[in-house]
Design a protein around this motif. Sequence first.
Motif, PDB file in Angstrom:
ATOM      1  N   LEU A  86      -9.727  -5.352  13.665  1.00 31.26           N
ATOM      2  CA  LEU A  86     -10.280  -4.662  12.484  1.00 31.26           C
ATOM      3  C   LEU A  86     -10.901  -5.616  11.688  1.00 31.26           C
ATOM      4  O   LEU A  86     -10.431  -6.887  11.574  1.00 31.26           O
ATOM      5  CB  LEU A  86      -9.190  -4.129  11.426  1.00 31.26           C
ATOM      6  CG  LEU A  86      -9.548  -3.493   9.961  1.00 31.26           C
ATOM      7  CD1 LEU A  86     -10.775  -2.517   9.994  1.00 31.26           C
ATOM      8  CD2 LEU A  86      -8.434  -3.177   9.291  1.00 31.26           C
ATOM      9  N   SER A 142     -12.941  -1.939  14.920  1.00 31.43           N
ATOM     10  CA  SER A 142     -13.250  -1.238  13.761  1.00 31.43           C
ATOM     11  C   SER A 142     -13.693  -2.087  12.536  1.00 31.43           C
ATOM     12  O   SER A 142     -13.325  -3.030  12.726  1.00 31.43           O
ATOM     13  CB  SER A 142     -11.683  -0.582  13.377  1.00 31.43           C
ATOM     14  OG  SER A 142     -11.043   0.348  14.223  1.00 31.43           O
ATOM     15  N   GLU A 161      -6.767  -4.398   3.306  1.00 29.67           N
ATOM     16  CA  GLU A 161      -6.124  -5.158   4.561  1.00 29.67           C
ATOM     17  C   GLU A 161      -4.632  -5.155   4.306  1.00 29.67           C
ATOM     18  O   GLU A 161      -3.845  -4.903   5.703  1.00 29.67           O
ATOM     19  CB  GLU A 161      -6.401  -6.535   4.275  1.00 29.67           C
ATOM     20  CG  GLU A 161      -5.983  -7.498   5.676  1.00 29.67           C
ATOM     21  CD  GLU A 161      -6.660  -8.628   5.531  1.00 29.67           C
ATOM     22  OE1 GLU A 161      -6.545  -9.443   6.820  1.00 29.67           O
ATOM     23  OE2 GLU A 161      -6.720  -9.460   4.446  1.00 29.67           O
ATOM     24  N   THR A 172      -9.731   4.216   0.201  1.00 28.43           N
ATOM     25  CA  THR A 172      -8.312   4.026   0.658  1.00 28.43           C
ATOM     26  C   THR A 172      -7.261   4.257  -0.161  1.00 28.43           C
ATOM     27  O   THR A 172      -7.480   4.559  -1.521  1.00 28.43           O
ATOM     28  CB  THR A 172      -8.411   2.434   0.730  1.00 28.43           C
ATOM     29  OG1 THR A 172      -8.735   1.886  -0.406  1.00 28.43           O
ATOM     30  CG2 THR A 172      -9.305   1.990   1.825  1.00 28.43           C
ATOM     31  N   PHE A 197      -4.713   5.293   6.079  1.00 28.59           N
ATOM     32  CA  PHE A 197      -5.766   4.397   5.648  1.00 28.59           C
ATOM     33  C   PHE A 197      -6.331   5.149   4.145  1.00 28.59           C
ATOM     34  O   PHE A 197      -6.555   4.382   3.303  1.00 28.59           O
ATOM     35  CB  PHE A 197      -6.816   3.865   6.452  1.00 28.59           C
ATOM     36  CG  PHE A 197      -7.513   2.721   6.152  1.00 28.59           C
ATOM     37  CD1 PHE A 197      -7.010   1.819   5.929  1.00 28.59           C
ATOM     38  CD2 PHE A 197      -8.828   2.992   5.741  1.00 28.59           C
ATOM     39  CE1 PHE A 197      -7.659   0.256   5.788  1.00 28.59           C
ATOM     40  CE2 PHE A 197      -9.721   1.903   5.665  1.00 28.59           C
ATOM     41  CZ  PHE A 197      -8.966   0.780   5.443  1.00 28.59           C
ATOM     42  N   ILE A 238      -6.810  -8.823  12.675  1.00 26.96           N
ATOM     43  CA  ILE A 238      -7.224  -8.172  11.150  1.00 26.96           C
ATOM     44  C   ILE A 238      -7.717  -9.255  10.420  1.00 26.96           C
ATOM     45  O   ILE A 238      -7.047 -10.112   9.896  1.00 26.96           O
ATOM     46  CB  ILE A 238      -5.992  -7.468  10.581  1.00 26.96           C
ATOM     47  CG1 ILE A 238      -5.480  -6.339  11.542  1.00 26.96           C
ATOM     48  CG2 ILE A 238      -6.451  -6.677   9.300  1.00 26.96           C
ATOM     49  CD1 ILE A 238      -4.258  -5.620  10.902  1.00 26.96           C
ATOM     50  N   LEU A 242      -4.592   0.804  15.337  1.00 20.98           N
ATOM     51  CA  LEU A 242      -4.629  -0.717  15.081  1.00 20.98           C
ATOM     52  C   LEU A 242      -4.306  -1.193  16.602  1.00 20.98           C
ATOM     53  O   LEU A 242      -5.019  -2.184  16.974  1.00 20.98           O
ATOM     54  CB  LEU A 242      -3.707  -1.387  14.185  1.00 20.98           C
ATOM     55  CG  LEU A 242      -3.939  -0.939  12.705  1.00 20.98           C
ATOM     56  CD1 LEU A 242      -2.847  -1.488  11.888  1.00 20.98           C
ATOM     57  CD2 LEU A 242      -5.278  -1.493  12.432  1.00 20.98           C
ATOM     58  N   ASN A 275      -6.839   8.138   9.426  1.00 14.58           N
ATOM     59  CA  ASN A 275      -5.693   7.425   9.918  1.00 14.58           C
ATOM     60  C   ASN A 275      -6.407   6.264  10.655  1.00 14.58           C
ATOM     61  O   ASN A 275      -7.345   6.592  11.624  1.00 14.58           O
ATOM     62  CB  ASN A 275      -4.733   7.925  10.835  1.00 14.58           C
ATOM     63  CG  ASN A 275      -3.824   8.932   9.828  1.00 14.58           C
ATOM     64  OD1 ASN A 275      -3.619   8.890   8.732  1.00 14.58           O
ATOM     65  ND2 ASN A 275      -3.644  10.202  10.346  1.00 14.58           N
ATOM     66  N   LEU A 276      -6.029   5.316  10.759  1.00 16.87           N
ATOM     67  CA  LEU A 276      -6.555   3.864  11.263  1.00 16.87           C
ATOM     68  C   LEU A 276      -5.741   3.381  12.694  1.00 16.87           C
ATOM     69  O   LEU A 276      -4.661   2.760  12.182  1.00 16.87           O
ATOM     70  CB  LEU A 276      -6.927   2.754  10.305  1.00 16.87           C
ATOM     71  CG  LEU A 276      -7.681   1.592  10.635  1.00 16.87           C
ATOM     72  CD1 LEU A 276      -9.121   1.899  11.087  1.00 16.87           C
ATOM     73  CD2 LEU A 276      -7.545   0.373   9.727  1.00 16.87           C
ATOM     74  N   ALA A 327      -3.727  -1.653   6.052  1.00 17.33           N
ATOM     75  CA  ALA A 327      -3.477  -1.806   7.669  1.00 17.33           C
ATOM     76  C   ALA A 327      -2.517  -2.462   8.050  1.00 17.33           C
ATOM     77  O   ALA A 327      -1.672  -2.201   8.889  1.00 17.33           O
ATOM     78  CB  ALA A 327      -4.774  -2.416   7.882  1.00 17.33           C
TER      79      ALA A 327
END
Length: 711
Positions: A320, A498, A334, A557, A302, A477, A315, A312-313, A337
């Motif tokens: 999110l 998140s 976005e 980001t 991310f 998301i 999911l 790191n995100l 992600a």
Amino acid sequence: MTSREYEVVRADPVYDAELVDETAAQTSQPSARRVFASWWQRSPRVPLSLKSRQAAKQAAKDLVVRVLRSPFRLVGAVVRGLMAAARWWRKWVTVHDYRGAAEQSEKLADKFAEIRALTLFRWKVTGAVTVASAIVVLVAQLVYGTMALWIAGAAASVALAILGRRKEGSPGRKPVLAGPRSLTWTMDPQVLVDAFRDAKLIGKDETLRLVERATRQGDGWAITVDLPATRKAADVVKNREALASALAVDEVQLIVERVRGNSGHAGRVSLWVADEDPYAAPPLRTPLLNVEHWDAWRPVPFGHDARARKVNLPLVWTSLLIGAIPRQGKTFAERLAAAGLILDPYARLYVADFKGGKDWDACEPCAHRFFSGDDDRHLLEFKAWLEELVSETQGRYGRMRELDDEACPESKITPAISRDKSLNMPITAVVVDEAHIPLESRIPVETEGKKVPLGKYLGELLTWLAKKGPAAGIVVILATQRPDGSSLPTSLRAVLGSRFALRVMDWRDSNIILGEQMNTRGYDSSKLLASHKGVGILRPDGETEAGADVLAMTVRTYYMPNPDWKTVCQRGRALREAAGTLSGHAIGADPTPMLDRAAVAKAIGSASAPADDAELVELPEPLASVVEYLGEDLNEQDGRVFVPTAELVEVLGVEPTTFGTQMNDLGCRSKRDRIPMADGNVRQVRGYFTADIRAAVKAAGSDVVGDDAED
């Protein structure tokens, strides 16, 4: 066979027991080496520099630095000692103490003759000592040569250096180093203590305990300290701006974190100060460009924090929310992600672009459902999607229930289940850009025999998916540029795991995205600079490189411009073609789903309360504007309890006295209540309880209905 062979024979007793490994139960005696090593690590008598290899290397570096700097430090100490000696001699020869006592007793005129005589006597003593010292030095030189001069000079230098040594509290000898204060504390921890005192984080008589001395980490300096007893690290994080001012650095250069886990406690703070603005450098390209495919079960790259640590995100099993004002990098974040899901050929995508631009067109060839626009037909199509996903989620739970415990041990989707085409339960992401558009829709729709606004119904569908969908592989998301109570219902915000807040207008909008009172904890995205594109505050729902216990962090980001975005989407299309997982819109099959809408409505529990029906009644002003602004915050169960008058006056742009009079006429009187402010303090302010506003809405609705009946 004879009957004797069938005689009953008495057997020995049978006991219930278990096998015990006696050798494992025996406690082995620790060796002398282990006992000594344990004592060595725990003993306060052993210096810290001898307890680990890293500490020993740092101590060696410090020793080399001290040796190299010792000549300069000696010269500085001698100069300071010479100045201190000169100040002392001047006070002595001018009879400063005696004169001060005479002035304090108002007898300076009576004692003037005595002071004058004593001053002349001390000048004579000074001259005599100077002449005698010079004679002694000359005689020593004649007898012993120049060696006597060197010895006398060395003795005088040592004496002056001792007199001029830095000692806290001594006048004229407060440690001051040339250059910026932000670098001073790396050489003298006392400067850091003074900074904490100046920021009012510790008292004048309190000090800090050094846990890890200042070391170079990346493009900055890091240090770990313990606060005095009863002082909390959370207060330091909250007052980061004051500490940055005391250290003479911009607050974006200062990273303050509480040290948690086994190596930390509530009063241990880790500081990192960057040499320069860590977000001024050009952004880094996303590492997803260098991979052929990605596993949706792995956290998506991310961005990175100020210390260049990768963020790191995760999911899967979460959701999110991304919020920002326009042109701050919301859509780019976005798409980052979504890129990890696009590169997984077994992931299924529902992409709703309510902006109606070209930002998401590249992923259309690999999306199961896709549209771009904000017309009424798009809103109704989105409603059908969500109803389809609610039905799909219920079906997945039913299919997982039929699987054995080995394939599905916890009634949750697993990587093997998500990739099994026969089960048809892939990771499914609902990506919504400009989510405030559908959630604010006032189109009336009928559900369970009642008409409700479409936006309210869509909010309930998304809330249900965010609650029950993650365990079934549904990822929600959402991105919005209007983070307020009406565009993001409270019930929906509460279940989004998140949160990522780029720059917003004020702390209220930041709290709507990150969570209530996050600004009082030191996390306020309204303070981010406008020049920092793609920089926001991430509140992750999972572990990051910074640690699993980090509440939130400032993240920049990765950069993924349109050409890179198209490359990722083309690669995702090719991967799905090779795996045979293209479906829905991607292959031109976008049929209207056959749904049992009554079952869907029953599942989400969308029965509306009488107060909700009042939303469809035309309310008088300013009550209508108040209801529109508060939105879901008026809910009795999970909404707000109290709204300050100042907030409503600022948002609605009305004159305070007129507003108060009009609200009073509508049966809603302002009252006082204590609320937390932006600075963390609790103050008593005037405002309105939401219960009173709901009562006024109900009364206004009844009046309107009564007037219609009379007509």
